[in-house]
Write a protein that holds these residues in place. Structure first.
Motif, short mmCIF file in Angstrom:
data_model
loop_
_atom_site.label_atom_id
_atom_site.label_comp_id
_atom_site.label_asym_id
_atom_site.label_seq_id
_atom_site.Cartn_x
_atom_site.Cartn_y
_atom_site.Cartn_z
N TYR A 87 10.54 -2.66 -16.98
CA TYR A 87 10.51 -1.20 -16.05
C TYR A 87 9.29 -0.43 -16.27
O TYR A 87 9.19 0.64 -16.24
CB TYR A 87 11.73 -0.57 -16.18
N ARG A 92 5.46 -0.96 -11.28
CA ARG A 92 6.49 -0.67 -10.17
C ARG A 92 5.50 0.15 -9.28
O ARG A 92 5.88 0.23 -8.11
CB ARG A 92 7.47 0.36 -11.02
N ARG A 95 3.40 -1.77 -7.04
CA ARG A 95 4.04 -2.35 -5.86
C ARG A 95 4.20 -1.25 -4.74
O ARG A 95 3.92 -1.41 -3.78
CB ARG A 95 5.50 -2.89 -6.40
N LEU A 96 4.65 -0.21 -5.27
CA LEU A 96 4.97 1.01 -4.40
C LEU A 96 4.10 1.41 -3.64
O LEU A 96 3.96 1.54 -2.44
CB LEU A 96 5.90 1.98 -5.25
N LEU A 99 2.87 -0.88 -0.95
CA LEU A 99 3.47 -1.10 0.31
C LEU A 99 3.40 0.28 1.20
O LEU A 99 3.48 0.12 2.44
CB LEU A 99 5.16 -0.90 -0.09
N VAL A 100 3.35 1.31 0.54
CA VAL A 100 2.84 2.63 1.02
C VAL A 100 1.68 2.49 1.93
O VAL A 100 1.41 2.85 3.03
CB VAL A 100 3.12 3.97 0.30
N GLU A 102 0.09 -0.33 3.12
CA GLU A 102 0.39 -1.15 4.22
C GLU A 102 1.07 -0.59 5.37
O GLU A 102 0.76 -0.50 6.42
CB GLU A 102 0.94 -2.65 3.71
N LEU A 103 2.23 0.33 4.85
CA LEU A 103 2.99 1.23 5.70
C LEU A 103 2.02 2.11 6.77
O LEU A 103 2.23 2.09 8.00
CB LEU A 103 4.16 1.80 5.10
N ARG A 105 -1.16 2.08 7.18
CA ARG A 105 -2.04 1.32 7.96
C ARG A 105 -1.24 0.75 9.29
O ARG A 105 -2.03 1.10 10.55
CB ARG A 105 -2.51 0.06 7.32
N LEU A 106 -0.35 0.37 9.05
CA LEU A 106 0.51 -0.01 10.22
C LEU A 106 0.97 1.16 11.25
O LEU A 106 1.07 1.13 12.50
CB LEU A 106 1.90 -0.89 9.95
#
Lengths: 249, 245
Positions: A87, A92, A95-96, A99-100, A102-103, A105-106
């Motif tokens: 952990y 972590r 990764r987060l 993702l954020v 990429e989100l 950008r989209l």
């Protein structure tokens, strides 16, 4: 034991004092005493042996139990420590964060975020036909616009400029001249490409005399959010179906 | 003296016997004593070891209890994070679908366009009406969006927010990729609406005229299922960034 010694001394004293003839008694007594002593000796040793077998193994068993138990506990501790290490906040967090990013950008690409940046503003007195307007949007995308707004309406892939009885419509909103396109991107490159000889703006100016289109570089513009809902009622992703079938396998 | 001689000999035997007894007694006295000392020492050692091990066990158990607490804390945190992660993944999937990054299938229409194969045209004929132009394709794509398409593609290129349809010479480019005829524009959505709008003579007037006059090929098909490829390009934002005034 002192008692046995006493008996021997007494016998010796009697022999001396009384001068008794004890030829037959002496070896017998000695033998008897030896026997007694040997028995005592064995008994004592036997007792010592028993006590050591009685007290020895119990602590030994405890000892070995403890050693084994502690070894298991150490294993458990090591397992827990490595589990906790999984952990790790850094991996972590990474990764987060990915993702954020990429989100975000989209969400920009989908017009769901208010965005700002440099670019060009194209001002047209109008009016133009829907097809001409659509060609202009296409032209802006072609010269590298990263995002476009028209009269305050953010344009996404599905935004179409259509004509209705009341005039032009975009994103369901009425569109009246003058038309102001805001396009984010490299201001210099975009202006050069848009105003080139034989370019769309030149052709439009020729077609609609006196409705001159002007291109202005801007260092900072803010484009609004696309607000219309988009529901997929008929389209199914193929990719996710594949993923599901892989997961169930 | 002669009378005592045997007595002396016997006394000697007695003395020897006494010495032997004494030795035995010595052994008798010391043996249990020394063995007691040994086992006491041993026992003390064992006791010490047990105490040490018990002490270690106590520490280990405490450490394990502490680690378990930590782990539980991490797991709870991770569970809530996994929830966040799931929400994030779901949201990401929705945005990817919306952005055109997922291949899609569903009911819809297919509009195909191709150049006329009218043969033996007289020389000096203007060939423009006979071939499909990038604006023809653009008009078809825009009409499909207008008809309520959820997603549109032409041949192997998905139409996304940054897509421009232009030409280089006589070649039509979509997403900076060369397309070759026939051009098959597909849209997913309510097939009835899509079909009705695509068939409406009020739209694509120029195309329909050229179909009539120049043999340009235009077919509109109602499809139970069309498959649209995913957009394979990128979304680069060098100048635009999130944020307002």
């Amino acid at each position: 034991m002192a008692g046995v010694e006493g008996v021997v001394l007494e016998v010796q004293t009697r022999i001396r004092k009384q001068g008794l003839w004890l030829g037959a008694w002496v070896p017998g007594l000695v033998c008897l005493l030896l026997g007694v002593l040997l028995v005592v000796q064995f008994r004592t040793q036997g007792a010592v042996g028993r006590t050591s077998t009685a007290t020895g193994p119990a602590p030994m068993v405890v000892l070995s139990t403890l050693v084994e138990a502690n070894a298991r506990l150490r294993q458990e501790r090591a397992a827990l420590t490595s589990q906790i290490a999984e952990y790790q906040p850094t991996s972590r967090q990474e990764r987060l964060t990915a993702l954020v990013e990429e989100l975000n950008r989209l969400r920009i690409a989908n017009g769901l975020v208010e965005i700002m940046g440099p670019g060009v503003e194209v001002h047209i007195e109008g009016p133009l036909s829907p097809l001409e307007m659509q060609d202009l949007v296409n032209e802006l995308r072609n010269v590298g616009a990263e995002a476009i707004a028209l009269n305050g309406e953010r344009l996404v892939a599905s935004s179409v400029i259509a004509s209705s009885d009341e005039g032009l419509v975009v994103n369901g909103q009425p569109l009246t001249p003058p038309y102001v396109f805001q396009a984010l991107g490299d201001p210099q490159n975009m202006e050069t490409a848009l105003t080139r000889q034989g370019g769309l703006l030149m052709l439009l100016s020729l077609a609609h005399e006196g409705q001159g289109a002007t291109v202005t570089q801007r260092t900072r513009m803010v484009l609004p959010v696309y607000t219309r809902p988009l529901q997929f009622q008929y389209a199914q992703p193929i990719e996710s179906k594949r993923t599901v079938s892989i997961q169930t396998r | 003296m002669g009378r005592w001689a045997p007595v002396w000999g016997r006394s000697l035997a007695l003395i020897l016997g006494g010495v032997c007894l004494g030795l035995l007694l010595q052994v008798q006295v010391y043996t249990p004593a020394s063995s007691t000392v040994d086992s006491n020492y041993e026992q003390a050692q064992v006791r010490t070891a047990i105490q040490q091990l018990e002490g270690e066990q106590l520490d280990l158990k405490e450490a394990i209890a502490h680690l378990r607490e930590q782990l539980e804390h991490h797991q709870q945190l991770a569970a809530s994070e996994t929830e966040t992660l799931h929400e994030l993944r779901d949201e990401l999937a929705a945005q990817r679908m919306r952005a055109g990054l997922m291949a899609l299938q569903g009911p819809g229409v297919m509009v195909s366009l191709d150049d006329s194969d009218a043969a033996a045209l007289p020389p000096d004929t203007d060939l423009n009406p006979y071939i499909v132009h990038e604006y023809d394709l653009r008009d078809v794509v825009n009409l499909l969006w207008l008809a309520g398409a959820e997603a549109v593609a032409v041949n192997e290129e998905r139409i996304v927010a940054s897509t421009s349809i232009y030409c280089v010479g006589s070649t039509i480019m979509v997403n900076d990729t060369r397309l070759s005829p026939p051009y098959m524009a597909r849209a997913i959505g309510d097939p009835a609406t899509l079909y009705a709008v695509a068939m409406d003579p009020a739209y694509l007037r120029d195309l329909r005229r050229r179909v009539q006059q120049h043999g340009l090929k235009l077919t509109i098909d109602w499809r139970k299922e069309v498959v649209l490829p995913a957009y394979k390009g990128g979304f680069a934002f060098e100048y635009a960034q999130a944020g307002g005034p």
